[in-house]
Design a protein around this motif. Structure first.
Motif, PDB file in Angstrom:
ATOM      1  N   ASP B 263      -1.099  73.560  30.166  1.00  0.00           N
ATOM      2  CA  ASP B 263      -0.122  73.910  31.209  1.00  0.00           C
ATOM      3  C   ASP B 263       0.932  72.814  31.206  1.00  0.00           C
ATOM      4  OD1 ASP B 263       1.250  74.781  33.392  1.00  0.00           O
ATOM      5  OD2 ASP B 263      -0.490  74.888  34.736  1.00  0.00           O
ATOM      6  N   ILE B 264       2.019  73.068  30.486  1.00  0.00           N
ATOM      7  CA  ILE B 264       3.048  72.037  30.282  1.00  0.00           C
ATOM      8  C   ILE B 264       4.285  72.389  31.108  1.00  0.00           C
ATOM      9  CG2 ILE B 264       4.571  70.946  28.553  1.00  0.00           C
ATOM     10  CD1 ILE B 264       2.497  71.880  26.423  1.00  0.00           C
ATOM     11  N   GLU B 265       4.871  71.387  31.721  1.00  0.00           N
ATOM     12  CA  GLU B 265       6.061  71.626  32.543  1.00  0.00           C
ATOM     13  C   GLU B 265       7.344  71.363  31.764  1.00  0.00           C
ATOM     14  OE1 GLU B 265       6.306  72.879  35.594  1.00  0.00           O
ATOM     15  OE2 GLU B 265       4.121  73.037  35.686  1.00  0.00           O
ATOM     16  N   ASP B 266       8.378  72.107  32.126  1.00  0.00           N
ATOM     17  CA  ASP B 266       9.760  71.739  31.793  1.00  0.00           C
ATOM     18  C   ASP B 266      10.115  71.617  30.325  1.00  0.00           C
ATOM     19  OD1 ASP B 266      10.369  71.711  34.460  1.00  0.00           O
ATOM     20  OD2 ASP B 266       9.864  69.584  34.699  1.00  0.00           O
ATOM     21  N   LYS B 267       9.496  72.384  29.500  1.00  0.00           N
ATOM     22  CA  LYS B 267       9.945  72.385  28.103  1.00  0.00           C
ATOM     23  C   LYS B 267      11.066  73.423  27.991  1.00  0.00           C
ATOM     24  CE  LYS B 267       7.897  73.354  23.592  1.00  0.00           C
ATOM     25  NZ  LYS B 267       6.617  73.678  22.936  1.00  0.00           N
ATOM     26  N   PRO B 268      12.211  73.058  27.420  1.00  0.00           N
ATOM     27  CA  PRO B 268      13.317  74.025  27.361  1.00  0.00           C
ATOM     28  C   PRO B 268      12.893  75.303  26.630  1.00  0.00           C
ATOM     29  CG  PRO B 268      14.031  71.862  26.581  1.00  0.00           C
ATOM     30  CD  PRO B 268      12.550  71.788  26.777  1.00  0.00           C
ATOM     31  N   THR B 269      13.322  76.433  27.167  1.00  0.00           N
ATOM     32  CA  THR B 269      12.942  77.710  26.572  1.00  0.00           C
ATOM     33  C   THR B 269      14.001  78.141  25.560  1.00  0.00           C
ATOM     34  OG1 THR B 269      14.181  79.009  28.164  1.00  0.00           O
ATOM     35  CG2 THR B 269      11.931  78.396  28.783  1.00  0.00           C
ATOM     36  N   LEU B 270      13.669  79.190  24.827  1.00  0.00           N
ATOM     37  CA  LEU B 270      14.644  79.764  23.893  1.00  0.00           C
ATOM     38  C   LEU B 270      15.938  80.122  24.630  1.00  0.00           C
ATOM     39  CD1 LEU B 270      15.450  81.042  21.134  1.00  0.00           C
ATOM     40  CD2 LEU B 270      14.344  83.146  21.906  1.00  0.00           C
ATOM     41  N   THR B 271      15.789  80.743  25.794  1.00  0.00           N
ATOM     42  CA  THR B 271      16.981  81.143  26.550  1.00  0.00           C
ATOM     43  C   THR B 271      17.782  79.916  26.981  1.00  0.00           C
ATOM     44  OG1 THR B 271      15.653  82.973  27.361  1.00  0.00           O
ATOM     45  CG2 THR B 271      17.782  82.642  28.424  1.00  0.00           C
ATOM     46  N   ASP B 272      17.090  78.884  27.468  1.00  0.00           N
ATOM     47  CA  ASP B 272      17.789  77.630  27.813  1.00  0.00           C
ATOM     48  C   ASP B 272      18.577  77.128  26.608  1.00  0.00           C
ATOM     49  OD1 ASP B 272      16.587  77.572  30.305  1.00  0.00           O
ATOM     50  OD2 ASP B 272      14.944  76.248  29.670  1.00  0.00           O
ATOM     51  N   ASN B 273      17.934  77.153  25.454  1.00  0.00           N
ATOM     52  CA  ASN B 273      18.576  76.604  24.259  1.00  0.00           C
ATOM     53  C   ASN B 273      19.774  77.440  23.829  1.00  0.00           C
ATOM     54  OD1 ASN B 273      16.732  74.531  24.250  1.00  0.00           O
ATOM     55  ND2 ASN B 273      15.328  75.559  22.851  1.00  0.00           N
ATOM     56  N   LEU B 274      19.661  78.745  23.970  1.00  0.00           N
ATOM     57  CA  LEU B 274      20.800  79.599  23.610  1.00  0.00           C
ATOM     58  C   LEU B 274      21.974  79.353  24.562  1.00  0.00           C
ATOM     59  CD1 LEU B 274      18.928  82.944  22.813  1.00  0.00           C
ATOM     60  CD2 LEU B 274      20.049  81.431  21.164  1.00  0.00           C
ATOM     61  N   LEU B 275      21.653  79.174  25.829  1.00  0.00           N
ATOM     62  CA  LEU B 275      22.728  78.904  26.795  1.00  0.00           C
ATOM     63  C   LEU B 275      23.355  77.536  26.526  1.00  0.00           C
ATOM     64  CD1 LEU B 275      21.042  80.424  29.988  1.00  0.00           C
ATOM     65  CD2 LEU B 275      23.010  81.358  28.746  1.00  0.00           C
ATOM     66  N   ALA B 276      22.531  76.597  26.085  1.00  0.00           N
ATOM     67  CA  ALA B 276      23.067  75.268  25.746  1.00  0.00           C
ATOM     68  C   ALA B 276      24.038  75.372  24.572  1.00  0.00           C
ATOM     69  CB  ALA B 276      21.921  74.312  25.419  1.00  0.00           C
ATOM     70  N   ILE B 277      23.687  76.190  23.598  1.00  0.00           N
ATOM     71  CA  ILE B 277      24.582  76.381  22.438  1.00  0.00           C
ATOM     72  C   ILE B 277      25.915  76.980  22.903  1.00  0.00           C
ATOM     73  CG2 ILE B 277      24.931  77.698  20.294  1.00  0.00           C
ATOM     74  CD1 ILE B 277      22.909  75.685  19.725  1.00  0.00           C
ATOM     75  N   GLN B 278      25.833  77.901  23.851  1.00  0.00           N
ATOM     76  CA  GLN B 278      27.094  78.468  24.382  1.00  0.00           C
ATOM     77  C   GLN B 278      27.965  77.359  24.966  1.00  0.00           C
ATOM     78  OE1 GLN B 278      26.271  81.585  27.236  1.00  0.00           O
ATOM     79  NE2 GLN B 278      25.841  83.095  25.647  1.00  0.00           N
ATOM     80  N   ARG B 279      27.342  76.491  25.739  1.00  0.00           N
ATOM     81  CA  ARG B 279      28.126  75.414  26.376  1.00  0.00           C
ATOM     82  C   ARG B 279      28.716  74.485  25.322  1.00  0.00           C
ATOM     83  NH1 ARG B 279      23.885  75.862  30.032  1.00  0.00           N
ATOM     84  NH2 ARG B 279      22.762  74.126  29.086  1.00  0.00           N
ATOM     85  N   ILE B 280      27.905  74.134  24.333  1.00  0.00           N
ATOM     86  CA  ILE B 280      28.404  73.222  23.289  1.00  0.00           C
ATOM     87  C   ILE B 280      29.577  73.866  22.556  1.00  0.00           C
ATOM     88  CG2 ILE B 280      27.819  72.128  21.073  1.00  0.00           C
ATOM     89  CD1 ILE B 280      24.880  71.966  22.194  1.00  0.00           C
ATOM     90  N   SER B 281      29.405  75.136  22.172  1.00  0.00           N
ATOM     91  CA  SER B 281      30.452  75.790  21.384  1.00  0.00           C
ATOM     92  C   SER B 281      31.729  75.937  22.212  1.00  0.00           C
ATOM     93  CB  SER B 281      29.977  77.154  20.885  1.00  0.00           C
ATOM     94  OG  SER B 281      29.883  78.069  21.951  1.00  0.00           O
ATOM     95  N   GLN B 282      31.565  76.203  23.491  1.00  0.00           N
ATOM     96  CA  GLN B 282      32.752  76.421  24.320  1.00  0.00           C
ATOM     97  C   GLN B 282      33.441  75.109  24.680  1.00  0.00           C
ATOM     98  OE1 GLN B 282      31.543  79.134  27.454  1.00  0.00           O
ATOM     99  NE2 GLN B 282      30.763  80.594  25.950  1.00  0.00           N
ATOM    100  N   ALA B 283      32.662  74.043  24.775  1.00  0.00           N
ATOM    101  CA  ALA B 283      33.263  72.737  25.054  1.00  0.00           C
ATOM    102  C   ALA B 283      34.110  72.304  23.866  1.00  0.00           C
ATOM    103  CB  ALA B 283      32.185  71.704  25.334  1.00  0.00           C
ATOM    104  N   SER B 284      33.579  72.528  22.672  1.00  0.00           N
ATOM    105  CA  SER B 284      34.355  72.129  21.491  1.00  0.00           C
ATOM    106  C   SER B 284      35.586  73.022  21.355  1.00  0.00           C
ATOM    107  CB  SER B 284      33.494  72.193  20.235  1.00  0.00           C
ATOM    108  OG  SER B 284      33.229  73.534  19.908  1.00  0.00           O
ATOM    109  N   ASP B 285      35.482  74.230  21.863  1.00  0.00           N
ATOM    110  CA  ASP B 285      36.604  75.154  21.889  1.00  0.00           C
ATOM    111  C   ASP B 285      37.759  74.569  22.704  1.00  0.00           C
ATOM    112  OD1 ASP B 285      37.391  77.541  20.955  1.00  0.00           O
ATOM    113  OD2 ASP B 285      36.251  78.771  22.365  1.00  0.00           O
ATOM    114  N   LYS B 286      37.400  74.058  23.885  1.00  0.00           N
ATOM    115  CA  LYS B 286      38.415  73.525  24.802  1.00  0.00           C
ATOM    116  C   LYS B 286      39.055  72.268  24.246  1.00  0.00           C
ATOM    117  CE  LYS B 286      36.688  75.353  29.142  1.00  0.00           C
ATOM    118  NZ  LYS B 286      35.225  75.224  29.311  1.00  0.00           N
ATOM    119  N   LYS B 287      38.201  71.441  23.619  1.00  0.00           N
ATOM    120  CA  LYS B 287      38.692  70.169  23.102  1.00  0.00           C
ATOM    121  C   LYS B 287      39.827  70.377  22.105  1.00  0.00           C
ATOM    122  CE  LYS B 287      34.901  67.628  22.512  1.00  0.00           C
ATOM    123  NZ  LYS B 287      33.981  67.238  21.452  1.00  0.00           N
ATOM    124  N   SER B 288      39.650  71.371  21.226  1.00  0.00           N
ATOM    125  CA  SER B 288      40.629  71.481  20.134  1.00  0.00           C
ATOM    126  C   SER B 288      41.850  72.308  20.532  1.00  0.00           C
ATOM    127  CB  SER B 288      39.981  72.100  18.909  1.00  0.00           C
ATOM    128  OG  SER B 288      39.217  73.214  19.293  1.00  0.00           O
TER     129      SER B 288
END
Ligand SMILES: Cc1ncc(C[n+]2csc(CCOP(=O)(O)OP(=O)(O)O)c2C)c(N)n1
Ligand code: SF4
Ligand SMILES: [Mg+2]
Lengths: 387, 288
Positions: B263-288
């Motif tokens: 019974d492990i707490e707080d391990k990022p899920t697949l969905t968490d990771n996919l949402l994180a990728i969205q944020r990363i990709s969109q942040a780099s979008d704004k930067k450029s």
């Protein structure tokens, strides 16, 4: 412009581009609103997955590289029931793995798109060389009776356009739609014009307009297509690959089977004229017709031009929709021309269909190659032999 | 029979009315099969977990166990043999609030679908997988499967099964599941509590239930009635929370080690990771 690593991309890339068929397909999917791609790498389709991995997260979509093609196809079905337009891309070996669940998509009437960038088969065959050998697999691959919709582009522009069309057919008629590309098209670069967002037609499957107590998820409207409630809409839908009644409940008897399977076939058969897209080139006065599709149709058109220069009355019928098959148009053509010549990169999969549709009313001649495309001169020589 | 008793029996009401699909009962399960009571427990646990019913989806593959999804009055999906898990993944990532529960058999999840199980656990897909392990293929008439034990007799092992079997908790833990438990069909209360915990857990949770299949398993293995199988479980069950997963292998006469193993707490899920990728990709979008 669309190369890997270029991270500065908006949602719809309106404007003029020079790009590959694989990237154009991916962009077409994004333009029509695809929000989920599940796939497994395979040559010559991998650039579609790679491009979706780059682009989808930026338009709030998700990309998952699954463990195999079985997971990929069923994953996109699941995502569509969750409300995301979804697709996968593969080539022959992967398509072979997908067919059982394409059948599930047919039975459960799940809209989604499968891109098959064809290479040479059977088996591992020619991973990096072109093929048109999956024509019959898209028709008969999965067990049971159903009428698939299969589209076949011939240019980079058409890869983009037909990706959109595939999603729109999938949503309108509620079924998995396959786009049959090929290695040449996937990898070649040419001009692509992406229109303004407002010019891109986006169809969404009909939603029910009755309350949950009255909703029968598999009761069709007049067009034979049932409105689609998805997970979370509050309709407590039941979706099964077993033969089911209008409630979606499994009912394993002759009457239910007859009613359901007839309808999922008829919804395509009866709308065939709206689904079939053909290109006709110089056919009006033609005495010899070439029937062609995919990359090969480019050479076929060249051959028609050269034949015309020589005063031979040749014309081209290009299949853009492969399935459903344009039987009536081919029968009419058979009544007009002396010969229908069918160049294809296989041993006669479409030729046989043309023979069937022509019903002996003309001479049908296949021109088969393996692993490479015909050149216009080869086709021209055949035309000259027919005069 | 007392008047009120008769009324109760003749009553057309059932405490689970509304949670079972109208018109789907009687179910197809054999007398003595534990799938009926497991269906009850699933419903109770979904209720107790307090989800918005609209946000619950149940997904099954093919098999007797796979039929459970179709009796439940939630959005339910009865897919193809072995493919419930990747279907559930596609469904779950479309809405981080959605609770997706996979219910299927040992053959479905660990033979034909085994590859999907290990990868879903590795990715920490945000789904709960319930496996009813009845040691055989019930639906197809009693062939052996990957959880059959040494010496077990089935139609495709007429001389006794002599391959190693999967130790499911060990497999799930090794692959990264954040919640892993096993119970026998007898432990109704514990199963329910464990389902509730698993359902509420973010990430890949797995519960194995050792089920009774008198018809195609018991009959051939001197356990011809449901209650005999349950008695056999009762006689050989050892409760051991946090057991070393290497010890949880099943053999004919047990011990059947049950409990909550991980019974492990707080391990990022697949969905968490996919949402994180969205944020990363969109942040780099704004930067450029
Ligand atoms: C591709 C495919 N192969 C085989 C089958 C036949 N089949 C149906 S259920 C089943 C096994 C079910 O066993 P299990 O998953 O343990 O479920 P149980 O019936 O024991 O609950 C098999 C082999 C099928 N439906 N599809
Ligand atoms: S065959 Fe076994 S698992 Fe299937 S319903 Fe009967 S007892 Fe249950
Ligand atoms: Mg089983």
């Amino acid at each position: 412009m669309m190369s890997d690593g270029n991270l500065d991309l908006p949602e719809i890339l309106t404007g003029e581009h020079f790009t590959t068929g694989n990237h154009a397909t991916a962009e077409g999917a994004l333009a029509v609103g695809c929000k989920f791609f599940g796939g497994y790498p395979i040559t010559p389709s991998s650039e579609i997955a790679e491009h979706m991995a780059l682009r989808l997260p930026r338009v709030n979509g998700h990309f998952v590289q699954f463990e195999d093609e079985l997971a990929s196809i069923i994953g996109i079905l699941g995502a569509r029931w969750g409300g995301y337009k979804s697709m996968t891309a593969t080539s022959g070996p992967g398509y072979s793995l997908m067919v059982e669940n394409i059948g599930l998509g047919m039975m459960t009437e799940t809209p989604c798109v499968i891109i098959n960038v064809q290479r040479g088969g059977p088996s591992t065959g020619l991973p990096t060389l072109v093929g048109q050998q999956d024509i019959m697999q898209t028709k008969w691959g999965a067990h049971g009776d159903f009428e698939p919709i299969v589209l076949c582009p011939s240019s980079v522009q058409e890869c983009f356009d037909l990706a959109i069309q595939a999603f729109n057919y999938a949503e309108q008629y509620r079924l998995p739609v396959t786009v049959l590309m090929d290695e040449i098209l996937g990898h070649m670069s040419e001009k692509l014009i992406i229109p303004d967002k407002s010019k891109i037609k986006r169809v969404n499957a009909k939603k029910p307009n009755v309350p949950p107590e009255e909703y029968l998820p598999y009761k069709p409207d007049k067009d034979l297509v049932p409105p689609m409630a998805i997970a979370g809409d509050g309709y407590n839908i039941m979706v099964t690959g077993l033969t089911h009644d209008e409630r979606g409940y499994p009912v394993l008897d002759v009457e239910t089977q007859e009613k359901l399977v007839r309808r999922i076939n008829d919804k395509i058969r009866k709308n065939k004229d709206k689904i079939i897209i053909l290109e006709e080139y110089m056919l009006d006065d033609a005495e010899i017709a070439i029937l062609s599709f995919g990359s090969v149709a480019r050479a076929a058109k060249g051959a028609v031009n050269r034949a015309r220069e020589k005063g031979i009355k040749a014309g081209l019928l290009r299949l853009i929709t492969i399935w459903p098959f344009p039987d009536e148009r081919i029968e009419a053509l058979a009544n007009q021309v002396k010969t229908i010549l069918v160049p294809e990169i296989n041993y006669g999969q479409i030729t046989r269909e043309v023979e069937r549709a022509a019903q002996g009313k003309t001479n049908v001649k296949g021109l088969f190659k393996m692993g490479t495309m015909h050149n216009p001169q080869e086709i021209l020589s055949e035309i000259e032999k027919c005069v | 029979m007392a008047e009120e008793d008769r009324e109760l029996i003749e009553s057309h009401e059932h405490p689970l009315d509304g949670y079972l699909r109208e018109g789907r009962i009687p179910h197809i399960f054999c007398p003595g099969c534990s799938l009926g009571s497991i269906t009850n427990v699933i419903i109770e646990a979904i209720n107790e977990a307090g989800f918005d019913p609209k946000k619950v989806s149940v997904v099954s593959g093919i098999g007797c166990t796979g039929r459970i999804s179709g009796y439940l009055n939630y959005d339910s999906f009865h897919t193809t043999h072995g493919r419930s898990i990747p279907f559930a993944i596609g469904l779950s990532i479309t809405d981080p609030e959605r609770k997706v529960i996979v219910i299927s058999g040992d053959g479905d999840l660990f033979a034909i679908g085994g590859n999907h199980f290990i990868h879903a656990a590795r990715r920490n897909a945000d789904i709960t997988v319930i496996c009813v392990n009845n040691f055989n293929y019930g639906m197809t008439g009693g062939q052996v499967g990957p959880t059959s034990y040494m010496g077990q007799v089935q139609t495709t092992a007429p001389y006794g099964f002599n391959e190693e079997s999967f130790n499911l908790p060990h497999l799930a833990i090794t692959c990264g599941a954040v919640y892993v438990a096993r119970w026998t069909a007898l432990d109704v209360r514990r199963i329910k509590d464990s389902f509730v915990e698993a359902f509420k857990k973010k990430g890949f949770s797995f519960v194995e239930v050792l089920g009774s299949c008198p018809t195609t398993f018991g009959r051939r293995n001197q356990l011809a009635e449901g209650k005999k199988i349950l008695q056999h479980f009762a006689d050989h069950t050892v409760l051991k929370h946090d057991a070393d997963p290497k010890e949880t292998k099943i053999e004919k006469n047990g011990p059947f080690i049950v409990g909550k193993f991980v019974d492990i707490e707080d391990k990022p899920t697949l969905t968490d990771n996919l949402l994180a990728i969205q944020r990363i990709s969109q942040a780099s979008d704004k930067k450029s």
